[in-house]
Motif scaffolding. Sequence first.
Motif, short mmCIF file in Angstrom:
data_model
loop_
_atom_site.label_atom_id
_atom_site.label_comp_id
_atom_site.label_asym_id
_atom_site.label_seq_id
_atom_site.Cartn_x
_atom_site.Cartn_y
_atom_site.Cartn_z
N UNK A 213 30.66 20.09 43.16
CA UNK A 213 31.60 20.10 44.28
C UNK A 213 30.88 20.03 45.63
N UNK A 214 29.58 19.79 45.59
CA UNK A 214 28.80 19.74 46.83
C UNK A 214 28.74 18.33 47.37
N UNK A 215 29.14 18.17 48.63
CA UNK A 215 29.09 16.85 49.26
C UNK A 215 27.69 16.56 49.78
N UNK A 216 27.20 15.38 49.45
CA UNK A 216 25.85 14.96 49.83
C UNK A 216 25.92 13.59 50.50
N UNK A 217 25.09 13.40 51.51
CA UNK A 217 24.98 12.09 52.16
C UNK A 217 23.70 11.41 51.66
N UNK A 218 23.83 10.20 51.16
CA UNK A 218 22.68 9.44 50.67
C UNK A 218 22.02 8.74 51.86
N UNK A 219 20.93 9.33 52.37
CA UNK A 219 20.24 8.78 53.55
C UNK A 219 19.44 7.53 53.25
N UNK A 220 19.31 7.18 51.96
CA UNK A 220 18.56 5.98 51.61
C UNK A 220 19.40 4.71 51.78
N UNK A 221 20.71 4.88 51.94
CA UNK A 221 21.61 3.75 52.08
C UNK A 221 21.90 3.49 53.55
N UNK A 222 22.09 2.22 53.87
CA UNK A 222 22.33 1.84 55.26
C UNK A 222 23.51 0.88 55.34
N UNK A 223 24.35 1.11 56.34
CA UNK A 223 25.52 0.27 56.58
C UNK A 223 25.05 -1.06 57.14
N UNK A 224 25.18 -2.12 56.33
CA UNK A 224 24.73 -3.43 56.79
C UNK A 224 25.33 -4.51 55.90
N UNK A 225 25.08 -5.75 56.29
CA UNK A 225 25.60 -6.88 55.52
C UNK A 225 26.85 -7.44 56.16
N UNK A 226 27.38 -8.48 55.55
CA UNK A 226 28.58 -9.13 56.08
C UNK A 226 29.78 -8.19 55.96
N UNK A 227 30.73 -8.38 56.84
CA UNK A 227 31.98 -7.61 56.77
C UNK A 227 32.93 -8.33 55.82
N UNK A 228 33.51 -7.56 54.90
CA UNK A 228 34.43 -8.12 53.93
C UNK A 228 35.76 -7.38 54.00
N UNK A 229 36.78 -7.97 53.42
CA UNK A 229 38.05 -7.27 53.27
C UNK A 229 37.99 -6.44 52.01
N UNK A 230 37.49 -5.22 52.12
CA UNK A 230 37.31 -4.38 50.95
C UNK A 230 38.61 -3.77 50.49
N UNK A 231 38.89 -3.81 49.18
CA UNK A 231 40.12 -3.19 48.66
C UNK A 231 39.78 -1.78 48.21
N UNK A 232 40.50 -0.82 48.80
CA UNK A 232 40.15 0.59 48.61
C UNK A 232 41.40 1.42 48.33
N UNK A 233 41.16 2.66 47.89
CA UNK A 233 42.22 3.63 47.68
C UNK A 233 41.82 4.92 48.40
N UNK A 234 42.81 5.72 48.75
CA UNK A 234 42.51 6.96 49.45
C UNK A 234 41.93 7.99 48.49
N UNK A 235 41.12 8.91 49.02
CA UNK A 235 40.53 9.95 48.19
C UNK A 235 39.04 9.76 48.00
N UNK A 236 38.42 10.66 47.26
CA UNK A 236 36.97 10.64 47.09
C UNK A 236 36.53 10.17 45.71
#
Length: 210
Positions: free
Chosen positions: A131-154
Motif C-alpha cells: 500500500x506504499x506509493x513510490x515514484x519511479x525516478x528512473x522514468x522520464x516524461x518524454x516522447x511524442x504526445x498521443x491520445x492515450x486511453x485511460x481509466x480513473x483510479x490507480x
Amino acid sequence: MDKKITKLSYTPQGEKLKLTEKQEEELLIVYSENEKGFLEFKEFYNPEITYSKNDFIIPIRSVYGGIAGIEENITFANIIGSTDDPKPFGYTVWLDLMQDALIEFLGDKTYVEFYLGNCVTDKKFYYKDSDTEIIDDSKHCKGVIVGGHIISGDTPSEIAQGSTVYLLPICNKHNGWYDRKGIVKKYMKATASQDNPIYAIILNNYFQKE
C-alpha cells in the motif's frame, strides 16, 4: 484485412462531430461481444490485426460521449489488453479529433494547440509496493504526445462493466506505463482546478447491440 464496419446510430454528441473523410475512415474503435451479448471497449482499430467474429469495428460517432472538463486532481491508469504497442495506431488522427472537438468546445485554438502539445500528467511515474506509493525516478516524461486511453483510479486493468474510457493527451512513455501481467499497480496523476481544468474525450464503453 478488409475491415467490416458495424453501423450503429450516432450518439447525440457524435452527431455534432465535424469530421473529414480521412477521420471518418480512421477514427475507429474495436468492441468485443461478451457472454451477455453486450459490447465492451477493446482497443483502437489497428489494420495490422486480424479480428475475430466477436469483435466489432465501430465508428467514433457511434461511441463518442463528448468532453469532460475535470476540475480536481485525478489519479488515472492505462487500459491493459488493447495492444502490445503503447502507441495507438493512427495516434495523430486521434489528436486531430481531440483538437477539433476541443476547439469547438472551448473556442480557443491557440490554447487547445498548447494543451495538446503537452503531457497532462504531473510528469511522474507512480507505482505501489503493497500500500506504499513510490515514484519511479528512473522514468522520464518524454516522447511524442498521443491520445492515450485511460481509466480513473490507480489500477491498470481491462475495462470493467460500466467503466468510462477517457482519451487524454499523454506522452508515449506514460502511455506505456503499466505492468502487462497486472501484478504491479502503475499509475499517473494530474493536477487540475477550476482555473486550470483538464479536458478529456469520453468514449462510451459498454452498451447493447442494436
